[in-house]
Design a protein around this motif. Structure first.
Motif, PDB file in Angstrom:
ATOM      1  N   VAL A   1     -11.978 -15.192   0.794  1.00 27.44           N
ATOM      2  CA  VAL A   1     -10.841 -14.340   1.128  1.00 27.44           C
ATOM      3  C   VAL A   1      -9.582 -15.179   0.976  1.00 27.44           C
ATOM      4  O   VAL A   1      -9.457 -16.236   1.600  1.00 27.44           O
ATOM      5  N   ALA A   2      -8.667 -14.730   0.125  1.00 26.85           N
ATOM      6  CA  ALA A   2      -7.437 -15.480  -0.149  1.00 26.85           C
ATOM      7  C   ALA A   2      -6.229 -14.643   0.238  1.00 26.85           C
ATOM      8  O   ALA A   2      -6.152 -13.458  -0.090  1.00 26.85           O
ATOM      9  N   ASP A   3      -5.283 -15.260   0.915  1.00 27.77           N
ATOM     10  CA  ASP A   3      -4.114 -14.558   1.453  1.00 27.77           C
ATOM     11  C   ASP A   3      -2.865 -14.917   0.652  1.00 27.77           C
ATOM     12  O   ASP A   3      -2.482 -16.088   0.575  1.00 27.77           O
ATOM     13  N   THR A   4      -2.220 -13.912   0.081  1.00 28.43           N
ATOM     14  CA  THR A   4      -0.974 -14.157  -0.648  1.00 28.43           C
ATOM     15  C   THR A   4       0.159 -14.568   0.286  1.00 28.43           C
ATOM     16  O   THR A   4       1.142 -15.162  -0.151  1.00 28.43           O
ATOM     17  N   GLY A   5       0.033 -14.211   1.569  1.00 27.55           N
ATOM     18  CA  GLY A   5       1.121 -14.443   2.507  1.00 27.55           C
ATOM     19  C   GLY A   5       2.166 -13.348   2.487  1.00 27.55           C
ATOM     20  O   GLY A   5       3.143 -13.399   3.238  1.00 27.55           O
ATOM     21  N   ILE A   6       1.952 -12.334   1.643  1.00 21.48           N
ATOM     22  CA  ILE A   6       2.916 -11.238   1.511  1.00 21.48           C
ATOM     23  C   ILE A   6       2.500 -10.091   2.426  1.00 21.48           C
ATOM     24  O   ILE A   6       1.373  -9.589   2.335  1.00 21.48           O
ATOM     25  N   ILE A   7       3.393  -9.695   3.307  1.00 23.21           N
ATOM     26  CA  ILE A   7       3.115  -8.577   4.207  1.00 23.21           C
ATOM     27  C   ILE A   7       3.067  -7.291   3.402  1.00 23.21           C
ATOM     28  O   ILE A   7       3.934  -7.022   2.573  1.00 23.21           O
ATOM     29  N   LYS A   8       2.021  -6.507   3.621  1.00 26.52           N
ATOM     30  CA  LYS A   8       1.903  -5.234   2.913  1.00 26.52           C
ATOM     31  C   LYS A   8       1.935  -4.097   3.930  1.00 26.52           C
ATOM     32  O   LYS A   8       1.788  -4.297   5.132  1.00 26.52           O
ATOM     33  N   ASN A   9       2.125  -2.884   3.417  1.00 22.92           N
ATOM     34  CA  ASN A   9       2.221  -1.700   4.271  1.00 22.92           C
ATOM     35  C   ASN A   9       1.196  -0.680   3.787  1.00 22.92           C
ATOM     36  O   ASN A   9       1.440   0.054   2.831  1.00 22.92           O
ATOM     37  N   THR A  10       0.028  -0.678   4.429  1.00 20.47           N
ATOM     38  CA  THR A  10      -1.044   0.222   4.006  1.00 20.47           C
ATOM     39  C   THR A  10      -0.604   1.678   4.062  1.00 20.47           C
ATOM     40  O   THR A  10      -0.887   2.465   3.149  1.00 20.47           O
ATOM     41  N   LYS A  11       0.096   2.032   5.133  1.00 21.76           N
ATOM     42  CA  LYS A  11       0.530   3.421   5.296  1.00 21.76           C
ATOM     43  C   LYS A  11       1.402   3.855   4.123  1.00 21.76           C
ATOM     44  O   LYS A  11       1.250   4.958   3.584  1.00 21.76           O
ATOM     45  N   ALA A  12       2.310   2.970   3.684  1.00 18.70           N
ATOM     46  CA  ALA A  12       3.197   3.298   2.564  1.00 18.70           C
ATOM     47  C   ALA A  12       2.423   3.377   1.253  1.00 18.70           C
ATOM     48  O   ALA A  12       2.677   4.260   0.419  1.00 18.70           O
ATOM     49  N   SER A  13       1.462   2.462   1.052  1.00 21.19           N
ATOM     50  CA  SER A  13       0.668   2.474  -0.184  1.00 21.19           C
ATOM     51  C   SER A  13      -0.166   3.745  -0.287  1.00 21.19           C
ATOM     52  O   SER A  13      -0.241   4.374  -1.347  1.00 21.19           O
ATOM     53  N   VAL A  14      -0.803   4.118   0.826  1.00 14.43           N
ATOM     54  CA  VAL A  14      -1.612   5.339   0.838  1.00 14.43           C
ATOM     55  C   VAL A  14      -0.730   6.558   0.589  1.00 14.43           C
ATOM     56  O   VAL A  14      -1.095   7.469  -0.170  1.00 14.43           O
ATOM     57  N   ALA A  15       0.459   6.567   1.206  1.00 13.90           N
ATOM     58  CA  ALA A  15       1.371   7.699   1.032  1.00 13.90           C
ATOM     59  C   ALA A  15       1.841   7.817  -0.415  1.00 13.90           C
ATOM     60  O   ALA A  15       1.989   8.932  -0.939  1.00 13.90           O
ATOM     61  N   ALA A  16       2.065   6.675  -1.077  1.00 16.44           N
ATOM     62  CA  ALA A  16       2.519   6.702  -2.472  1.00 16.44           C
ATOM     63  C   ALA A  16       1.454   7.316  -3.377  1.00 16.44           C
ATOM     64  O   ALA A  16       1.763   8.121  -4.271  1.00 16.44           O
ATOM     65  N   ILE A  17       0.190   6.944  -3.151  1.00 16.84           N
ATOM     66  CA  ILE A  17      -0.898   7.527  -3.939  1.00 16.84           C
ATOM     67  C   ILE A  17      -1.031   9.018  -3.632  1.00 16.84           C
ATOM     68  O   ILE A  17      -1.225   9.844  -4.537  1.00 16.84           O
ATOM     69  N   LYS A  18      -0.885   9.370  -2.368  1.00 17.13           N
ATOM     70  CA  LYS A  18      -1.010  10.780  -1.974  1.00 17.13           C
ATOM     71  C   LYS A  18       0.073  11.630  -2.626  1.00 17.13           C
ATOM     72  O   LYS A  18      -0.185  12.770  -3.046  1.00 17.13           O
ATOM     73  N   ARG A  19       1.291  11.089  -2.735  1.00 13.69           N
ATOM     74  CA  ARG A  19       2.369  11.841  -3.385  1.00 13.69           C
ATOM     75  C   ARG A  19       2.039  12.110  -4.852  1.00 13.69           C
ATOM     76  O   ARG A  19       2.303  13.199  -5.374  1.00 13.69           O
TER      77      ARG A  19
END
Length: 321
Positions: free
Chosen positions: A192-210
């Motif tokens: 498991v490797a961490d980019t260190g970049i904070i992501k927003n699952t809610k926003a990513s899911v919403a973008a796909i849903k749109r």
């Protein structure tokens, strides 16, 4: 004055296959990441104001509500009688907002630590016994905490952070609860490797849903293919077909990347994993930051991959699956 306290620890998780498609239907495979965990100690006091300590820093209840809504929901779920207060001490090694299930793990630890503290407490006020949820209600409370964070959580993260082994999580069962099937050990390794970049699952899911709502044919096709890959993996996993599992991970990464869910930083770490011998490597979780994972047959190659990633000033961990 402290009356009683209790502690609970919950580990992290990593999605191996099925992120995004699980929101709509099908299956996902999720593994526990026991090297990362969050521990919550709940303390019930008398005549003392509540306090909240997160990794050695005092935080207010308003800060908990704003930044840790799952923990706030856990606190709301266990009202105490007047004269008693509830304090939390939280210690975490799970990087937040990376796809490792930090919100589900913190909610699970908080709910179960508070429950245990209340269970330890014998309290009578004017002959009325202190009420507490039943043990069987705790999963429902944790799910409510996750909904508070993500809107409408699939339950996959909650499954991953509470599982003792890799699981197949199947949703879309005609209104029935998700089905969870334990999978055998592969005698393999996941880095498991961490980019260190904070992501927003809610926003990513919403973008796909749109895009799905707009009837984007590319997204329809991508979600269908991701679902098919995850659905077909159970037999390959059961028969320990590591090369085929790795190929499925690589194919999933191609599709997730085509949906603009990858980033150059993720692509760089995925390339490093493959260069060090990963049979398959992909992003894990919502994408647009966070973590990626690589599947290895050989422990020495897995450890070499961890070392190589750490030389690039990124965190990495090796687990057995």
């Amino acid at each position: 004055m402290e009356i009683t306290s209790a502690t609970y620890t919950t580990h992290a998780k990593a999605i191996i296959l099925g992120e995004h498609s699980i929101v709509y239907r099908g299956s996902a495979i999720v593994a526990p990441v026991p090297v990362l965990a969050i521990t919550v100690t709940a303390t019930i006091n008398s005549s003392t104001a509540p306090s909240y300590d997160f990794d050695g820093s005092a935080i207010s209840r308003d800060q908990i509500a704003n930044y840790y809504p799952g923990i706030d929901e856990a606190l709301n779920s266990f009202p105490l009688p007047e004269g008693l207060s509830l304090s939390l001490t939280i210690r975490s090694t799970i990087p937040e907002s990376r796809g490792l299930g930090s919100s589900a793990a913190s909610a699970n630890s908080a709910v179960r630590a508070i429950y245990r503290a209340i269970k330890n407490l014998t309290y009578f006020s004017e002959g009325i016994r202190l009420q507490r949820p039943h043990l069987s209600d705790l999963d429902t409370i944790v799910a409510r905490c996750e909904d508070r964070v993500h809107g409408r959580a699939s339950g996959l993260d909650q499954c991953g952070v509470t599982a003792d082994c890799t699981c197949l999580f199947t949703s879309d069962r005609n209104g029935l609860p998700p089905m969870i099937t334990t999978l055998p050990n592969l005698n393999a390794y996941l880095v498991v490797a961490d980019t260190g970049i904070i992501k927003n699952t809610k926003a990513s899911v919403a973008a796909i849903k749109r895009r799905i709502s707009a009837k984007d044919p590319q997204v329809y096709s991508a979600i269908e293919t991701l679902s098919s890959i995850s659905d077909s993996l159970k037999d390959r996993w059961t028969h320990n077909h590591l090369e085929e599992i790795g190929a499925s991970m690589n194919r999933a990464q191609e599709i997730l990347s085509s949906l603009s869910l990858s980033l150059p930083e993720l692509d760089r770490l995925i390339s490093l994993l493959r260069e060090n011998g990963a049979l398959g490597a992909k992003l894990s979780g919502g994408g647009c930051g966070g973590i990626c994972i690589g599947l290895f047959r050989d422990i020495d190659k897995a450890d070499a991959a961890v070392e190589g990633i750490q030389k690039h000033e990124c965190q990495a961990w090796r687990i057995s699956i």
